[in-house]
Motif scaffolding. Structure first.
Motif, short mmCIF file in Angstrom:
data_model
loop_
_atom_site.label_atom_id
_atom_site.label_comp_id
_atom_site.label_asym_id
_atom_site.label_seq_id
_atom_site.Cartn_x
_atom_site.Cartn_y
_atom_site.Cartn_z
N CYS A 99 0.85 -1.19 0.00
CA CYS A 99 0.00 0.00 0.00
C CYS A 99 0.88 1.24 0.00
N LYS A 100 0.65 2.12 -0.95
CA LYS A 100 1.41 3.37 -1.05
C LYS A 100 0.48 4.54 -0.79
N PHE A 101 0.93 5.45 0.05
CA PHE A 101 0.16 6.64 0.37
C PHE A 101 0.99 7.86 0.03
N HIS A 102 0.44 8.74 -0.79
CA HIS A 102 1.09 10.02 -1.10
C HIS A 102 0.20 11.12 -0.55
N ASN A 103 0.80 12.09 0.13
CA ASN A 103 -0.01 13.14 0.75
C ASN A 103 -0.03 14.45 -0.04
N ARG A 104 0.53 14.43 -1.25
CA ARG A 104 0.46 15.62 -2.11
C ARG A 104 -0.27 15.28 -3.40
N ARG A 105 -1.02 16.23 -3.91
CA ARG A 105 -1.74 16.03 -5.17
C ARG A 105 -0.77 16.05 -6.34
N GLY A 106 -1.17 15.39 -7.40
CA GLY A 106 -0.40 15.44 -8.63
C GLY A 106 0.73 14.43 -8.72
N ASP A 151 0.29 -16.13 -3.29
CA ASP A 151 -0.03 -16.53 -4.66
C ASP A 151 0.15 -15.40 -5.66
N ALA A 152 -0.01 -14.16 -5.20
CA ALA A 152 0.09 -13.02 -6.11
C ALA A 152 0.39 -11.76 -5.31
N ALA A 153 0.84 -10.73 -6.03
CA ALA A 153 1.12 -9.43 -5.41
C ALA A 153 0.02 -8.45 -5.81
N TRP A 154 -0.22 -7.48 -4.93
CA TRP A 154 -1.26 -6.49 -5.18
C TRP A 154 -0.73 -5.13 -4.74
N LEU A 155 -0.66 -4.20 -5.67
CA LEU A 155 -0.22 -2.84 -5.40
C LEU A 155 -1.45 -1.94 -5.29
N ILE A 156 -1.61 -1.30 -4.14
CA ILE A 156 -2.74 -0.39 -3.92
C ILE A 156 -2.16 0.97 -3.57
N CYS A 157 -2.62 2.01 -4.27
CA CYS A 157 -2.12 3.35 -3.97
C CYS A 157 -3.24 4.38 -4.13
N ASN A 158 -3.07 5.50 -3.45
CA ASN A 158 -4.11 6.54 -3.45
C ASN A 158 -3.88 7.59 -4.53
N THR A 159 -3.01 7.32 -5.46
CA THR A 159 -2.75 8.24 -6.57
C THR A 159 -2.96 7.51 -7.89
N GLU A 208 2.24 -10.63 -12.68
CA GLU A 208 1.47 -11.19 -11.56
C GLU A 208 1.14 -10.16 -10.49
N ILE A 209 1.09 -8.89 -10.86
CA ILE A 209 0.75 -7.85 -9.89
C ILE A 209 -0.63 -7.31 -10.20
N LYS A 210 -1.50 -7.39 -9.22
CA LYS A 210 -2.82 -6.77 -9.33
C LYS A 210 -2.64 -5.31 -8.92
N ASN A 211 -3.34 -4.40 -9.57
CA ASN A 211 -3.14 -2.98 -9.32
C ASN A 211 -4.48 -2.31 -9.05
N THR A 212 -4.55 -1.58 -7.94
CA THR A 212 -5.71 -0.74 -7.65
C THR A 212 -5.18 0.63 -7.31
N SER A 213 -5.60 1.63 -8.08
CA SER A 213 -5.14 3.00 -7.83
C SER A 213 -6.30 3.95 -8.06
N TRP A 214 -6.01 5.24 -8.06
CA TRP A 214 -7.07 6.24 -8.12
C TRP A 214 -7.97 6.05 -9.33
N ALA A 215 -7.42 5.80 -10.49
CA ALA A 215 -8.24 5.68 -11.70
C ALA A 215 -8.07 4.32 -12.38
N TYR A 216 -7.54 3.36 -11.67
CA TYR A 216 -7.31 2.04 -12.28
C TYR A 216 -7.71 0.95 -11.30
N SER A 260 -11.94 0.98 -9.32
CA SER A 260 -10.86 1.93 -9.06
C SER A 260 -11.09 2.52 -7.66
N LEU A 261 -10.04 2.99 -7.05
CA LEU A 261 -10.15 3.56 -5.71
C LEU A 261 -11.12 4.74 -5.70
N GLU A 262 -11.05 5.57 -6.72
CA GLU A 262 -11.94 6.73 -6.82
C GLU A 262 -13.41 6.31 -6.81
#
Length: 110
Positions: free
Chosen positions: A35-42, A65-73, A86-94, A100-102
């Motif tokens: 899980c990645k957290f960024h506290n600045r926009r953009g 069994d698999a990796a999952w990357l989750i981020c707030n950007t 083999e990486i699942k991805n969940t992010s702001w627009a994906y 998507s997280l949004e």
């Protein structure tokens, strides 16, 4: 139980429970989640994050069994392309659409 006797209901339930447990084990996946957290926009999450997530997964592959990357950007296009490793991805627009997280935040009114 003798020859010609029907199994009791108790035996049938246990057999069904055993099959169900076996099926659940086959279907269940264990994810290593980064899980990645960024506290600045953009800011976007770059490919190096996906690469070190995958490297950690390879180190721990016997447990997951698999990796999952989750981020707030948003992620860069290269990061999204790297999901083939083999990486699942969940992010702001994906991924686009419902998961998507949004969209999850909007649906839950958070």
């Amino acid at each position: 139980m003798g020859i010609g006797q029907k199994p009791t209901l108790h035996c049938k339930v246990n057999a069904s429970a055993t099959r169900l447990t076996s099926l659940q084990r086959k279907m269940a996946k264990k994810y290593m989640v980064e899980c990645k957290f960024h506290n600045r926009r953009g800011i976007k999450t770059h490919i190096k994050v996906a690469m070190y997530t995958y490297a950690r997964f390879l180190d721990l592959k016997e447990y997951f069994d698999a990796a999952w990357l989750i981020c707030n950007t948003k992620c860069t296009s290269k990061t999204i392309e790297y999901r083939c490793m083999e990486i699942k991805n969940t992010s702001w627009a994906y991924p686009p659409g419902r998961w998507s997280l949004e969209n999850m935040i909007e649906r839950k009114h958070l």
